[in-house]
Design an enzyme around this catalytic site. Sequence first.
Site, PDB file in Angstrom:
ATOM      1  N   CYS A 105       0.793  -1.218   0.000  1.00 45.35           N
ATOM      2  CA  CYS A 105       0.000   0.000   0.000  1.00 45.35           C
ATOM      3  C   CYS A 105       0.839   1.289   0.000  1.00 45.35           C
ATOM      4  CB  CYS A 105      -0.958  -0.039   1.188  1.00 45.35           C
ATOM      5  SG  CYS A 105      -2.354   1.071   0.994  1.00 45.35           S
ATOM      6  N   HIS A 129      -3.568  -5.684   2.932  1.00 40.03           N
ATOM      7  CA  HIS A 129      -3.105  -5.728   4.323  1.00 40.03           C
ATOM      8  C   HIS A 129      -3.698  -6.983   4.960  1.00 40.03           C
ATOM      9  CE1 HIS A 129      -1.670  -1.541   4.587  1.00 40.03           C
ATOM     10  NE2 HIS A 129      -2.743  -1.168   3.928  1.00 40.03           N
ATOM     11  N   ARG A 165     -12.853   6.483   0.067  1.00 43.83           N
ATOM     12  CA  ARG A 165     -11.697   5.610   0.285  1.00 43.83           C
ATOM     13  C   ARG A 165     -12.033   4.205  -0.205  1.00 43.83           C
ATOM     14  NH1 ARG A 165      -7.587   7.437   3.254  1.00 43.83           N
ATOM     15  NH2 ARG A 165      -6.722   5.380   3.666  1.00 43.83           N
TER      16      ARG A 165
HETATM   17  N1  GLN Z   1      -1.915   6.842   2.865  1.00 41.23           N
HETATM   18  C1  GLN Z   1      -2.140   6.068   1.708  1.00 41.23           C
HETATM   19  C2  GLN Z   1      -3.573   6.160   1.195  1.00 41.23           C
HETATM   20  O1  GLN Z   1      -4.414   6.541   1.850  1.00 41.23           O
HETATM   21  C3  GLN Z   1      -1.776   4.606   1.977  1.00 41.23           C
HETATM   22  C4  GLN Z   1      -2.679   3.970   2.987  1.00 41.23           C
HETATM   23  C5  GLN Z   1      -2.194   2.587   3.426  1.00 41.23           C
HETATM   24  O2  GLN Z   1      -1.008   2.260   3.433  1.00 41.23           O
HETATM   25  N2  GLN Z   1      -3.129   1.749   3.856  1.00 41.23           N
HETATM   26  O3  GLN Z   1      -3.823   5.778   0.126  1.00 41.23           O
END
Ligand code: GLN
Length: 251
Positions: free
Chosen positions: A93, A207, A130
Amino acid sequence: MRLRIGYFYPEQLNLYGDNGNVEILVYRAKKRGIDVEVENVGLQTSLGKKFDLVLMGGGPDSSQKEVYEDLIKVKGVYLKDYINSGGFGLYICGAYQLLGNYYKSADGSVLEGLGAFDLYTEHFGNKKPRCIGNVVCELSDEFRHKEVFNSVNKIGSTLVGFENHGGRTYLGEKMLPLGKIITGHGNNSGDGYEGVLYKNSIGTYLHGPVLSRNPHLADYLVAASLGLDRLESLDDSLILSAHIASKKLRQ
Ligand code: GLN
């Protein structure tokens, strides 16, 4: 035999159990009688050691900005050489985003990336939601046809995990995705791809930690990074049922 793992920015880039990926690799390697050496490569750490496998986790925009200078100015040359010379790596990520050409973060500021992967990521702030939830992806042919993966794979052709990212990633023309999305958003909730495969590097939005319910991916990383063509089987029956159950989870 010894597996040397370089774990970059464990304090800053570690979301949703990403550090568990290291523990799983150590556990599965030791079960096969392979010694393991884990080096935590932090902000102050200078690089000199040779690694067989590099891991870097994800993090909120604030943590990405915390490591950014060090990643680009201090560790950048080493990592880019490592990736371009075929070094094995798993980049989750936020790490995956920073290894691309740029990451436009939630506040609109642009972080010029390491440019090791030909891709870019844009966070659309509150213009787009998101990308959050359970993920199931079908591994790409390129990955599934890897001999070492086939010899260690007792699970099948899917990966399962959890994603939470605001950034949406777009792969360059020649970049291969890690897989195709069955459930979830993946790279950008649009083109149906998840992750990236570049030489022996894997970038993914998964993740969980991702290796917890995907022992086939963990064993591939252990075997391939040591140049082994097979590993002694372990009793993964419990993990297999967790993997199968995860495939039934909705987004
Ligand atoms: N900050 C980054 C985003 O929001 C990565 C988030 C993450 O590693 N889960 O896309």
